[in-house]
Design a protein around this motif. Structure first.
Motif, PDB file in Angstrom:
ATOM      1  N   UNK A  73      41.061  25.392  52.864  1.00  0.00           N
ATOM      2  CA  UNK A  73      41.280  26.817  53.031  1.00  0.00           C
ATOM      3  C   UNK A  73      41.758  27.356  51.683  1.00  0.00           C
ATOM      4  N   UNK A  74      41.856  28.674  51.548  1.00  0.00           N
ATOM      5  CA  UNK A  74      42.261  29.256  50.278  1.00  0.00           C
ATOM      6  C   UNK A  74      42.845  30.641  50.513  1.00  0.00           C
ATOM      7  N   UNK A  75      43.598  31.107  49.531  1.00  0.00           N
ATOM      8  CA  UNK A  75      44.141  32.459  49.561  1.00  0.00           C
ATOM      9  C   UNK A  75      44.405  32.900  48.132  1.00  0.00           C
ATOM     10  N   UNK A  76      44.527  34.181  47.943  1.00  0.00           N
ATOM     11  CA  UNK A  76      44.999  34.739  46.679  1.00  0.00           C
ATOM     12  C   UNK A  76      45.532  36.130  46.942  1.00  0.00           C
ATOM     13  N   UNK A  77      46.373  36.597  46.049  1.00  0.00           N
ATOM     14  CA  UNK A  77      46.980  37.905  46.193  1.00  0.00           C
ATOM     15  C   UNK A  77      46.270  38.929  45.312  1.00  0.00           C
ATOM     16  N   UNK A  78      46.317  40.156  45.751  1.00  0.00           N
ATOM     17  CA  UNK A  78      45.708  41.247  44.986  1.00  0.00           C
ATOM     18  C   UNK A  78      46.468  41.455  43.686  1.00  0.00           C
ATOM     19  N   UNK A  79      45.725  41.613  42.605  1.00  0.00           N
ATOM     20  CA  UNK A  79      46.364  41.951  41.346  1.00  0.00           C
ATOM     21  C   UNK A  79      45.397  42.749  40.483  1.00  0.00           C
ATOM     22  N   UNK A  80      45.956  43.561  39.615  1.00  0.00           N
ATOM     23  CA  UNK A  80      45.169  44.320  38.649  1.00  0.00           C
ATOM     24  C   UNK A  80      45.808  44.162  37.277  1.00  0.00           C
ATOM     25  N   UNK A  81      45.009  44.034  36.224  1.00  0.00           N
ATOM     26  CA  UNK A  81      43.536  43.976  36.244  1.00  0.00           C
ATOM     27  C   UNK A  81      43.053  42.572  36.609  1.00  0.00           C
ATOM     28  N   UNK A  82      41.785  42.422  36.861  1.00  0.00           N
ATOM     29  CA  UNK A  82      41.200  41.126  37.178  1.00  0.00           C
ATOM     30  C   UNK A  82      41.530  40.682  38.581  1.00  0.00           C
ATOM     31  N   UNK A  83      41.372  39.387  38.814  1.00  0.00           N
ATOM     32  CA  UNK A  83      41.669  38.826  40.126  1.00  0.00           C
ATOM     33  C   UNK A  83      42.435  37.526  39.946  1.00  0.00           C
ATOM     34  N   UNK A  84      43.263  37.243  40.908  1.00  0.00           N
ATOM     35  CA  UNK A  84      44.070  36.032  40.862  1.00  0.00           C
ATOM     36  C   UNK A  84      43.222  34.823  41.211  1.00  0.00           C
ATOM     37  N   UNK A  85      43.531  33.688  40.595  1.00  0.00           N
ATOM     38  CA  UNK A  85      42.815  32.450  40.923  1.00  0.00           C
ATOM     39  C   UNK A  85      43.095  32.062  42.370  1.00  0.00           C
ATOM     40  N   UNK A  86      42.126  31.431  43.006  1.00  0.00           N
ATOM     41  CA  UNK A  86      42.320  30.945  44.366  1.00  0.00           C
ATOM     42  C   UNK A  86      43.410  29.886  44.391  1.00  0.00           C
ATOM     43  N   UNK A  87      44.205  29.912  45.439  1.00  0.00           N
ATOM     44  CA  UNK A  87      45.143  28.842  45.760  1.00  0.00           C
ATOM     45  C   UNK A  87      44.543  28.094  46.944  1.00  0.00           C
ATOM     46  N   UNK A  88      44.391  26.791  46.797  1.00  0.00           N
ATOM     47  CA  UNK A  88      43.702  25.975  47.799  1.00  0.00           C
ATOM     48  C   UNK A  88      44.704  25.239  48.662  1.00  0.00           C
ATOM     49  N   UNK A  89      44.394  25.143  49.950  1.00  0.00           N
ATOM     50  CA  UNK A  89      45.217  24.411  50.907  1.00  0.00           C
ATOM     51  C   UNK A  89      44.300  23.624  51.841  1.00  0.00           C
ATOM     52  N   UNK A  90      44.906  22.876  52.739  1.00  0.00           N
ATOM     53  CA  UNK A  90      44.129  22.189  53.768  1.00  0.00           C
ATOM     54  C   UNK A  90      43.563  23.194  54.760  1.00  0.00           C
ATOM     55  N   UNK A  91      42.309  23.010  55.142  1.00  0.00           N
ATOM     56  CA  UNK A  91      41.727  23.767  56.230  1.00  0.00           C
ATOM     57  C   UNK A  91      41.886  23.023  57.542  1.00  0.00           C
TER      58      UNK A  91
END
Length: 291
Positions: A73-91
């Motif tokens: 699974x993965x998540x990331x938080x909104x940020x400007x400018x650009x986009x945050x790298x994915x944070x990976x977890x167990x699905x």
């Protein structure tokens, strides 16, 4: 942010046959990823590239495939400018695969998703990523150097078990170069606490006793904060029986990372490499460290 839509729908149909089918498709590297995430909870794409792939492009391709199969699974938080790298977890499927390997009951997909959501919102997320990044840097350095390895890497929970909760290290490692090994406790500092509170952590280490009296490494965000900590320690002193060294992230970035000549011992202005810190032990060339 937790995945939704078809990803969650697939998870709701998780069965033993689905797990068995995915088990047959796992590569040794996939198993390594599951073990790493099981022990250390989350990594960025760059982290996992350094740990298991050596190429960000190959890492992204495989991680996205494992995500599509609910293994990760993965998540990331909104940020400007650009986009945050994915944070990976167990699905859900990845967690079920690990449970099957232990002979445990498969976790509910919703429970696995809830764990990811809590991690994504945890105030300690940045601290965890920084701690994991420290050990990732050592692992990446060892991969490129013959006779060098990170022989042990414990998470915070495992550290507390080993110390009887006398202290709360952020991690523990054993760094081996040739025939010498340095066991250490890691204290990750992000600059959010007073220097007095940082220094006070040393009191607990003095109570550990000789068997666990490993050097304590403080990893600070800047060389300026590191200098201020040394000034504080020159006034308050270091508890008897405690071996301490400090490193600064911004300084280390230009000097080989945490394995390089970036470590300062109180009272000595000369920086040394990790393996040259006081407290190293002879292992014999290639011998496992078992202290």
């Amino acid at each position: 942010m937790p995945p939704t839509g078809t990803q969650a729908a697939h998870s709701s149909r998780l069965t033993a046959s689905v797990v068995a089918g995915e088990l047959a498709r796992l590569t040794p590297r996939d198993r390594l990823l599951l073990d790493l995430l099981d022990q250390h909870f989350t990594f960025t794409t760059d982290h996992l590239s350094h740990l298991a792939f050596g190429s960000v492009g190959r890492a992204r391709n495989r991680l996205n495939l494992l995500y599509a199969r609910d293994i990760l699974d993965r998540f990331r938080h909104y940020q400007r400018p650009g986009s945050q790298a994915w944070r990976w977890t167990l699905g859900p499927v990845g967690a079920a695969l690990l449970a099957a390997g232990r002979g445990a009951t498969m976790p509910r997909p919703a429970a696995v998703r809830d764990t990811t959501a809590r991690l994504a919102m945890s105030p300690r997320l940045n601290h965890l990523l920084a701690t994991n990044g420290f050990f990732v840097a050592l692992t990446a350095h060892a991969r490129d150097c013959a006779g060098v390895r990170l022989a042990r890497w414990w998470n915070e929970t495992r550290c507390r078990e080993a110390t009887g909760n006398l202290v709360r290290p952020d991690g523990h490692g054993v760094w081996v170069t040739g025939g010498r090994a340095v066991p250490f406790w890691l204290e990750m500092d992000l600059g959010t606490e007073t220097l007095g509170r940082v220094a006070d952590k040393l009191t607990g280490y003095a109570a550990l006793g000789p068997r666990r009296a490993y050097p304590v490494l403080f990893w600070l965000p800047t060389a300026a904060r590191e200098a201020n900590l040394h000034a504080h320690l020159s006034r308050t002193g270091v508890p008897d029986g405690v071996s301490l060294a400090t490193g600064a992230d911004d300084y280390a970035a230009a000097h080989g990372g945490p394995a390089g000549p970036v470590w300062r011992v109180p009272g000595d202005p000369v920086r040394v490499t990790l393996v040259d810190l006081p407290g190293s032990t002879v292992t014999g060339d290639g011998a496992p460290w078992d202290g």
